[in-house]
Design an enzyme around this catalytic site. Structure first.
Site, PDB file in Angstrom:
ATOM      1  N   SER A  42       0.837  -1.213   0.000  1.00  0.00           N
ATOM      2  CA  SER A  42       0.000   0.000   0.000  1.00  0.00           C
ATOM      3  C   SER A  42       0.871   1.262   0.000  1.00  0.00           C
ATOM      4  O   SER A  42       0.499   2.280  -0.600  1.00  0.00           O
ATOM      5  CB  SER A  42      -0.987   0.002   1.168  1.00  0.00           C
ATOM      6  OG  SER A  42      -0.347   0.194   2.388  1.00  0.00           O
ATOM      7  N   LEU A  68      15.969  -8.173   7.076  1.00  0.00           N
ATOM      8  CA  LEU A  68      16.952  -7.244   7.635  1.00  0.00           C
ATOM      9  C   LEU A  68      18.148  -7.177   6.688  1.00  0.00           C
ATOM     10  O   LEU A  68      18.648  -8.210   6.250  1.00  0.00           O
ATOM     11  CB  LEU A  68      17.438  -7.743   8.988  1.00  0.00           C
ATOM     12  CG  LEU A  68      16.664  -7.279  10.218  1.00  0.00           C
ATOM     13  CD1 LEU A  68      17.346  -7.803  11.477  1.00  0.00           C
ATOM     14  CD2 LEU A  68      16.557  -5.762  10.267  1.00  0.00           C
ATOM     15  N   HIS A 117       8.555   3.337   8.822  1.00  0.00           N
ATOM     16  CA  HIS A 117       8.297   2.495  10.001  1.00  0.00           C
ATOM     17  C   HIS A 117       7.043   3.026  10.711  1.00  0.00           C
ATOM     18  O   HIS A 117       6.916   4.236  10.903  1.00  0.00           O
ATOM     19  CB  HIS A 117       9.501   2.532  10.946  1.00  0.00           C
ATOM     20  CG  HIS A 117       9.308   1.668  12.149  1.00  0.00           C
ATOM     21  ND1 HIS A 117       9.361   0.294  12.092  1.00  0.00           N
ATOM     22  CD2 HIS A 117       9.010   1.976  13.435  1.00  0.00           C
ATOM     23  CE1 HIS A 117       9.133  -0.206  13.292  1.00  0.00           C
ATOM     24  NE2 HIS A 117       8.914   0.801  14.130  1.00  0.00           N
TER      25      HIS A 117
END
Ligand code: GRF
Length: 217
Positions: free
Chosen positions: A15, A95, A112
């Site tokens: 999104s 990561l 984030h």
């Protein structure tokens, strides 16, 4: 006007990728998406990219079992081949190693779902509710080797409302994310967001979005 070429790394629904696609569709937006790269072949974001006529690539970590350097080198090659100048992580769930982060030093950003440095990691909305913060939100930052760490480019605050559960709060934060990510990319593409040590300095006026929102009375 020459546009900044961005590469968007995804793992799932995309999104935030869609928000970037929509922003880049505006003729005056100073960036364009050169490549959408996913580590998962079934990521819905790949369909969003194809629908928009954007080049896609899949580099699956599963093809490089136990060999992160080779996985990251393969991604790096695809990004360089596409002429990418800025890598945008948008729900990319691996990561990245210090090698990859160093290769894209100050040209690798992430979104984030919290007001960093609070609530690094997963389940940010649950933890925000459990902590009782009155404001939650989202952050776009430059990526450093430590998880969810690095110079902050932009943040948007979202009030925590009575009766919120993690889903309602997540929806409200996501709405802010979709505005914040294009805003941060624009600041970088216009050369207005400069990394200065551990900070990002913004030249010129910063739009209202980057300021803390007022809670409802
Ligand atoms: C977003 O909440 C983003 O902040 C986090 O992962 C989620 C990705 O969602 N890093 P989407 O794939 O962009 O819809």
């Amino acid at each position: 006007m020459s546009k900044l070429k961005i590469g968007v790394l995804i793992s799932g629904r995309g999104s935030n990728l869609q928000a970037l696609i929509d922003a880049c569709a505006a003729p005056d937006f100073p960036a364009e998406i050169a490549l959408v790269l996913s580590n998962k072949a079934d990521a819905f974001g790949l369909e969003r990219a194809s629908t928009a006529g954007i080049a896609t690539a899949v580099v699956s970590h599963r093809d490089y079992p136990g060999d992160k350097p080779a996985f990251e080198a393969a991604m790096d090659v695809r990004l360089r081949e596409a002429g990418v100048e800025l890598v945008c992580l948008a729900g990319f769930m691996r990561l990245l190693s210090p090698w990859f982060v160093g290769r894209w030093q100050d040209a690798l950003i992430n979104i984030h779902p919290s007001l960093l440095p609070s609530f690094k990691g997963l389940d940010t909305h649950e933890r925000a509710l459990a902590t009782g913060v009155r404001f939650h939100g989202c952050t776009v930052h430059h990526v450093r080797p430590a998880m969810d760490d690095g110079p902050i480019i932009a943040q948007a605050a979202v009030p925590v409302l009575p009766g919120d559960d993690a889903h309602r709060l997540a929806d409200r934060v996501l709405e802010a994310e979709h505005k914040l990510y294009p805003h941060a990319v624009r600041l970088i593409a216009e050369g207005r967001a400069r990394v200065d040590g551990d900070l990002v300095r913004i030249d010129g006026p910063v739009p209202e979005l980057a300021t803390v929102l007022n809670p409802p009375l």
